[in-house]
Write a protein that holds these residues in place. Structure first.
Motif, PDB file in Angstrom:
ATOM      1  N   GLY A  32      12.462   1.064 -38.377  1.00  0.00           N
ATOM      2  CA  GLY A  32      12.706   2.373 -38.761  1.00  0.00           C
ATOM      3  C   GLY A  32      13.940   2.906 -38.187  1.00  0.00           C
ATOM      4  N   ASN A  33      14.442   4.168 -38.901  1.00  0.00           N
ATOM      5  CA  ASN A  33      15.850   4.632 -38.551  1.00  0.00           C
ATOM      6  C   ASN A  33      15.624   5.842 -37.533  1.00  0.00           C
ATOM      7  N   ASP A  34      16.749   6.182 -36.796  1.00  0.00           N
ATOM      8  CA  ASP A  34      16.423   7.282 -35.732  1.00  0.00           C
ATOM      9  C   ASP A  34      15.731   8.403 -36.130  1.00  0.00           C
ATOM     10  N   GLU A  35      16.306   9.057 -37.196  1.00  0.00           N
ATOM     11  CA  GLU A  35      15.672  10.195 -37.365  1.00  0.00           C
ATOM     12  C   GLU A  35      14.141  10.129 -37.562  1.00  0.00           C
ATOM     13  N   TYR A  36      13.701   9.287 -38.482  1.00  0.00           N
ATOM     14  CA  TYR A  36      12.187   9.316 -38.689  1.00  0.00           C
ATOM     15  C   TYR A  36      11.470   8.896 -37.307  1.00  0.00           C
ATOM     16  N   ASN A  37      12.021   7.913 -36.350  1.00  0.00           N
ATOM     17  CA  ASN A  37      11.548   7.917 -35.379  1.00  0.00           C
ATOM     18  C   ASN A  37      11.445   9.058 -34.227  1.00  0.00           C
ATOM     19  N   TYR A  38      12.416   9.638 -34.076  1.00  0.00           N
ATOM     20  CA  TYR A  38      12.512  10.794 -33.359  1.00  0.00           C
ATOM     21  C   TYR A  38      11.498  11.879 -33.592  1.00  0.00           C
ATOM     22  N   ARG A  39      11.140  12.159 -34.856  1.00  0.00           N
ATOM     23  CA  ARG A  39      10.064  12.786 -35.414  1.00  0.00           C
ATOM     24  C   ARG A  39       8.604  12.243 -34.913  1.00  0.00           C
ATOM     25  N   LEU A  40       8.612  10.964 -35.192  1.00  0.00           N
ATOM     26  CA  LEU A  40       7.320  10.376 -35.186  1.00  0.00           C
ATOM     27  C   LEU A  40       6.931  10.278 -33.587  1.00  0.00           C
ATOM     28  N   TYR A  93       0.724  -1.479  -0.010  1.00  0.00           N
ATOM     29  CA  TYR A  93      -0.013   0.006   0.072  1.00  0.00           C
ATOM     30  C   TYR A  93       1.000   1.419   0.100  1.00  0.00           C
ATOM     31  N   ASN A  94       1.914   1.415   0.880  1.00  0.00           N
ATOM     32  CA  ASN A  94       2.694   2.464   0.958  1.00  0.00           C
ATOM     33  C   ASN A  94       3.758   2.590  -0.357  1.00  0.00           C
ATOM     34  N   LEU A  95       4.050   1.607  -0.865  1.00  0.00           N
ATOM     35  CA  LEU A  95       4.872   1.528  -2.069  1.00  0.00           C
ATOM     36  C   LEU A  95       3.941   2.232  -3.197  1.00  0.00           C
ATOM     37  N   SER A  96       2.730   1.725  -3.231  1.00  0.00           N
ATOM     38  CA  SER A  96       1.877   2.069  -4.457  1.00  0.00           C
ATOM     39  C   SER A  96       1.256   3.506  -4.148  1.00  0.00           C
ATOM     40  N   ALA A  97       1.381   4.121  -2.737  1.00  0.00           N
ATOM     41  CA  ALA A  97       0.965   5.343  -2.639  1.00  0.00           C
ATOM     42  C   ALA A  97       2.134   6.443  -2.784  1.00  0.00           C
ATOM     43  N   GLN A  98       3.297   6.005  -2.953  1.00  0.00           N
ATOM     44  CA  GLN A  98       4.507   6.991  -3.070  1.00  0.00           C
ATOM     45  C   GLN A  98       4.886   6.967  -4.580  1.00  0.00           C
ATOM     46  N   GLN A  99       4.463   6.160  -5.459  1.00  0.00           N
ATOM     47  CA  GLN A  99       4.717   6.295  -6.741  1.00  0.00           C
ATOM     48  C   GLN A  99       3.921   7.503  -7.502  1.00  0.00           C
ATOM     49  N   LYS A 100       4.446   8.115  -8.521  1.00  0.00           N
ATOM     50  CA  LYS A 100       3.907   9.125  -9.327  1.00  0.00           C
ATOM     51  C   LYS A 100       2.469   8.499  -9.999  1.00  0.00           C
ATOM     52  N   PRO A 101       1.608   9.435 -10.140  1.00  0.00           N
ATOM     53  CA  PRO A 101       0.707   9.049 -11.090  1.00  0.00           C
ATOM     54  C   PRO A 101       0.917   9.061 -12.389  1.00  0.00           C
ATOM     55  N   ILE A 102       0.705   7.938 -13.241  1.00  0.00           N
ATOM     56  CA  ILE A 102       1.106   7.961 -14.597  1.00  0.00           C
ATOM     57  C   ILE A 102       0.274   7.503 -15.330  1.00  0.00           C
ATOM     58  N   GLU A 103      -0.125   7.639 -16.606  1.00  0.00           N
ATOM     59  CA  GLU A 103      -1.046   7.219 -17.577  1.00  0.00           C
ATOM     60  C   GLU A 103      -0.024   6.955 -18.836  1.00  0.00           C
ATOM     61  N   THR A 104      -0.487   5.998 -19.489  1.00  0.00           N
ATOM     62  CA  THR A 104       0.192   5.562 -20.936  1.00  0.00           C
ATOM     63  C   THR A 104      -0.880   5.413 -22.145  1.00  0.00           C
ATOM     64  N   ILE A 105      -0.584   6.153 -23.036  1.00  0.00           N
ATOM     65  CA  ILE A 105      -1.577   6.067 -24.404  1.00  0.00           C
ATOM     66  C   ILE A 105      -0.701   5.461 -25.463  1.00  0.00           C
ATOM     67  N   TYR A 106      -1.355   4.284 -25.955  1.00  0.00           N
ATOM     68  CA  TYR A 106      -0.732   3.400 -27.000  1.00  0.00           C
ATOM     69  C   TYR A 106      -1.094   4.033 -28.469  1.00  0.00           C
ATOM     70  N   PHE A 107      -0.422   3.986 -29.355  1.00  0.00           N
ATOM     71  CA  PHE A 107      -0.560   4.281 -30.827  1.00  0.00           C
ATOM     72  C   PHE A 107      -0.419   3.077 -31.591  1.00  0.00           C
ATOM     73  N   ASP A 108      -0.995   3.404 -32.766  1.00  0.00           N
ATOM     74  CA  ASP A 108      -1.016   2.322 -33.895  1.00  0.00           C
ATOM     75  C   ASP A 108       0.411   2.426 -34.614  1.00  0.00           C
ATOM     76  N   PHE A 109       0.596   1.322 -35.324  1.00  0.00           N
ATOM     77  CA  PHE A 109       1.882   1.257 -35.997  1.00  0.00           C
ATOM     78  C   PHE A 109       2.003   2.513 -36.985  1.00  0.00           C
ATOM     79  N   ASP A 110       3.048   3.109 -36.811  1.00  0.00           N
ATOM     80  CA  ASP A 110       3.353   4.327 -37.712  1.00  0.00           C
ATOM     81  C   ASP A 110       2.570   5.376 -37.789  1.00  0.00           C
ATOM     82  N   LYS A 111       1.579   5.574 -36.464  1.00  0.00           N
ATOM     83  CA  LYS A 111       0.870   6.712 -36.351  1.00  0.00           C
ATOM     84  C   LYS A 111       1.045   7.669 -35.386  1.00  0.00           C
ATOM     85  N   TYR A 112       0.470   8.695 -35.457  1.00  0.00           N
ATOM     86  CA  TYR A 112       0.484   9.865 -34.232  1.00  0.00           C
ATOM     87  C   TYR A 112      -0.854  10.419 -33.948  1.00  0.00           C
ATOM     88  N   ILE A 113      -1.968   9.979 -34.800  1.00  0.00           N
ATOM     89  CA  ILE A 113      -3.190  10.394 -34.503  1.00  0.00           C
ATOM     90  C   ILE A 113      -3.860   9.393 -33.958  1.00  0.00           C
TER      91      ILE A 113
END
Length: 267
Positions: free
Chosen positions: A67-75, A13-33
């Motif tokens: 994919g290459n680094d440049e493309y993926n940093y932009r994505l 309980y104490n461990l979970s209470a001390q963690q930062k609130p976090i949410e994750t949003i997942y994207f489809d392949f090669d998409k940012y919409i």
């Protein structure tokens, strides 16, 4: 057995209470919409967030290993921007979005991953991390991004140590990596790294480091952070370190007394 079970549940309980609130949003392949369903994850996050207790929000974008680094940093950065726009459109104050960063692709060894499809799908994401408002009093901050003056202290709740240990945890390393990024952009800041301990008898001023049996645990914690930052190309000339032992308890629980903080010595 009942006592052990109760203590275990209390620890969880104490461990979970001390963690930062976090949410994750997942994207489809090669998409940012985002689809409507994916967008709802963000709108629900904003609705359930108590903004009176939030200092800022950090937004980090990722891609899978293809994919290459440049493309993926932009994505990954486009994904971050998409999430920011939805946050603001749903009433979240843009000035509280402090860090937006596209991290690019997450490198994996494909021949060692059991479920490659699932792993890749989990790496196509944006993480939202809420930073709680400072509750430690005047002159103590929870971010190096704040307006600072000489003598101020920076206390980050995720740079903590296990009992009797001066080794950095995985969580502490991640927090220090964020500090490295800030220090690289604020090159004039100089600081002292101050190590602390909890739970020592009153007759002693410092704890024993179980790795080497030295009663210099607070010093060793500060030194560990010093050399970690140095390994990340932060100049040693900007930093000093010292152990404070058990002289400065926060009185907010033993875990927060097993800490390292930063005291600003020059701006």
């Amino acid at each position: 057995m009942k006592l052990c079970r109760a203590l275990f549940l209390l620890f969880i309980y104490n461990l979970s209470a001390q963690q930062k609130p976090i949410e994750t949003i997942y994207f489809d392949f090669d998409k940012y919409i985002l689809t409507n369903q994916q967008t709802k994850v963000i709108t629900d996050f904003v609705k359930n967030l108590d903004t009176t207790k939030i200092e800022s929000i950090q937004v980090y974008g990722y891609c899978d290993d293809r994919g290459n680094d440049e493309y993926n940093y932009r994505l990954s950065y486009d994904r971050v921007n998409t999430v920011q726009e939805i946050l603001v459109a749903n009433g979240f104050n843009k000035s509280k979005i402090i860090i937006l960063e596209g991290k690019g692709r997450v490198i994996i060894k494909t021949d060692t991953v059991q479920n490659l499809y699932e792993t890749r799908s989990k790496n196509r994401r944006v993480d939202l991390i809420a930073v709680k408002k400072n509750s430690f009093g005047k002159g103590i901050h929870n971010s190096l991004k704040n307006e600072l003056k000489v003598g101020d202290k920076i206390l980050l709740e995720n740079i903590l140590f296990d009992l009797g240990s001066s080794k950095l945890t995985t969580t502490s390393k991640k927090e220090l990596d964020k500090i490295v990024t800030i220090l690289q952009s604020r090159k004039s800041i100089q600081f002292e790294i101050r190590g602390h301990v909890c739970c020592t008898p009153e007759v002693y001023t410092d704890g024993i480091d179980r790795e080497n049996n030295e009663r210099r645990l607070s010093w060793n914690r500060a030194k560990t952070v010093f050399f970690y930052l140095s390994s990340k190309k932060i100049s040693k000339s900007r930093m000093t370190y010292q152990g404070c032992g058990n002289k400065y308890p926060l009185k907010k629980g033993d875990e927060l007394d097993r800490r390292v903080e930063f005291k600003i010595t020059k701006i």
